[in-house]
Design a protein around this motif. Sequence first.
Motif, PDB file in Angstrom:
ATOM      1  N   GLU A   1     -41.776  93.912  40.820  1.00  0.00           N
ATOM      2  CA  GLU A   1     -42.608  93.529  39.726  1.00  0.00           C
ATOM      3  C   GLU A   1     -43.203  92.127  39.778  1.00  0.00           C
ATOM      4  O   GLU A   1     -43.991  91.826  39.617  1.00  0.00           O
TER       5      GLU A   1
ATOM      6  N   ASP B   1     -49.522  98.508  35.380  1.00  0.00           N
ATOM      7  CA  ASP B   1     -49.002  99.323  36.512  1.00  0.00           C
ATOM      8  C   ASP B   1     -49.200 100.880  36.319  1.00  0.00           C
ATOM      9  O   ASP B   1     -49.008 101.307  35.250  1.00  0.00           O
TER      10      ASP B   1
ATOM     11  N   THR C   1     -51.335  96.695  39.122  1.00  0.00           N
ATOM     12  CA  THR C   1     -50.410  97.008  40.542  1.00  0.00           C
ATOM     13  C   THR C   1     -50.279  98.744  40.435  1.00  0.00           C
ATOM     14  O   THR C   1     -50.484  99.469  39.379  1.00  0.00           O
TER      15      THR C   1
ATOM     16  N   THR D   1     -47.475 102.005  41.896  1.00  0.00           N
ATOM     17  CA  THR D   1     -45.962 102.319  42.498  1.00  0.00           C
ATOM     18  C   THR D   1     -46.161 103.542  43.101  1.00  0.00           C
ATOM     19  O   THR D   1     -46.399 104.584  42.295  1.00  0.00           O
TER      20      THR D   1
ATOM     21  N   LYS E   1     -44.056  98.401  45.665  1.00  0.00           N
ATOM     22  CA  LYS E   1     -45.504  98.275  44.687  1.00  0.00           C
ATOM     23  C   LYS E   1     -46.430  97.744  45.633  1.00  0.00           C
ATOM     24  O   LYS E   1     -46.246  97.078  46.766  1.00  0.00           O
TER      25      LYS E   1
END
Length: 349
Positions: free
Chosen positions: A148, A322, A346, A348, A33
């Motif tokens: 996470e 995310d 964030t 991924t 991440k």
Amino acid sequence: MKAVVIHGKEDFRYEDIGDPKPGEEEVVVKVGKCGICAADPKIFHGSAYFAEVAYSHAPIVAGHEFIGEVVELGKGAAEKYKLNVGDKAIAEQIVPCWECYYCKRGIYNMCDVHEVFGVSGPDGGWAEYMKYPKGSIIWKVPTELSYEVAVAIEPLACAIHGVERADIKLGDTVVITGAGAIGLFMLQVVLLKHPHLVIVSDPDEHRLQIAKDLGAEVTVNPEKEDLVSRVKDLTSGIGSDVVLEASGHPKAVQQAIDMLRRRGRLMEFGVFAEKTCIDFSIISDIKELEIVGGHLGAYTYPLAIKYLAQGLVKTDKIITHDFSLKDWKKAIETSEKRLENAIKVTMTP
């Protein structure tokens, strides 16, 4: 591999680039991440001094918040960093030169060369894979710490550094201006120091509620209430001992100067899009204030990893969104505009 590459002002591109290969004492990780810092939208729009630094190093992969899994180790890297393929590992956001005036005195976050991932040196973490180059400060991360949570190591390390710079004492009254990710991490770290009173200021009611949930005793919306007057009322007219400024807003700096007691301390960690001015007569003649800055997270990564692993610092109310890496533009917009009550966003890969 795919990566988000900075080419210039408002010119970030999601494109194919070559896979990184490790040299001596280098580590290649598969990025689990990566995070968006308050600085990243400013780099995108060119509204801060370090944006020009990034443009001068373009093309460069963006991002200095990341966590990954080791996939390749260069000669000597396994021994130096005590790493194996499959381990989770993070590199600090700066790669010091280890030779300048500051590095030789241990103040490596002030390194003259100042190579920061995704800004002024190595490619950053907005990519499928990245390389921690020779000279990096690399830490092994517990396998059980999920991506996470582990993606918060970098901003938490910064927050810890800021709190340490503030030199908070037992019984202090502390004000935190700005309840973004850094401010909310600072709040949790400040509470570990057992101050007398912690006050959090932010114009966003949702963020103030999260600050309350995380332990702030008093919250103030400066658009609805006079923050300086409230702090004075809560301290019998004396003012706060310490202000941690994490908003990057010029008005918050002036408020900090006004609400501090004589010989109080301002710790400035905000990222500013414009210059700010204050009356230095207050700093010298009237209050004899101390002002210290905070930059990066020197010597604080091990503590950040420990606090997250032990659950002393929580991330679930702070990391709110995310996105996939290909949706980087939507991720930046969500972070910058605080869409859907976003705090820490964030991505991924």
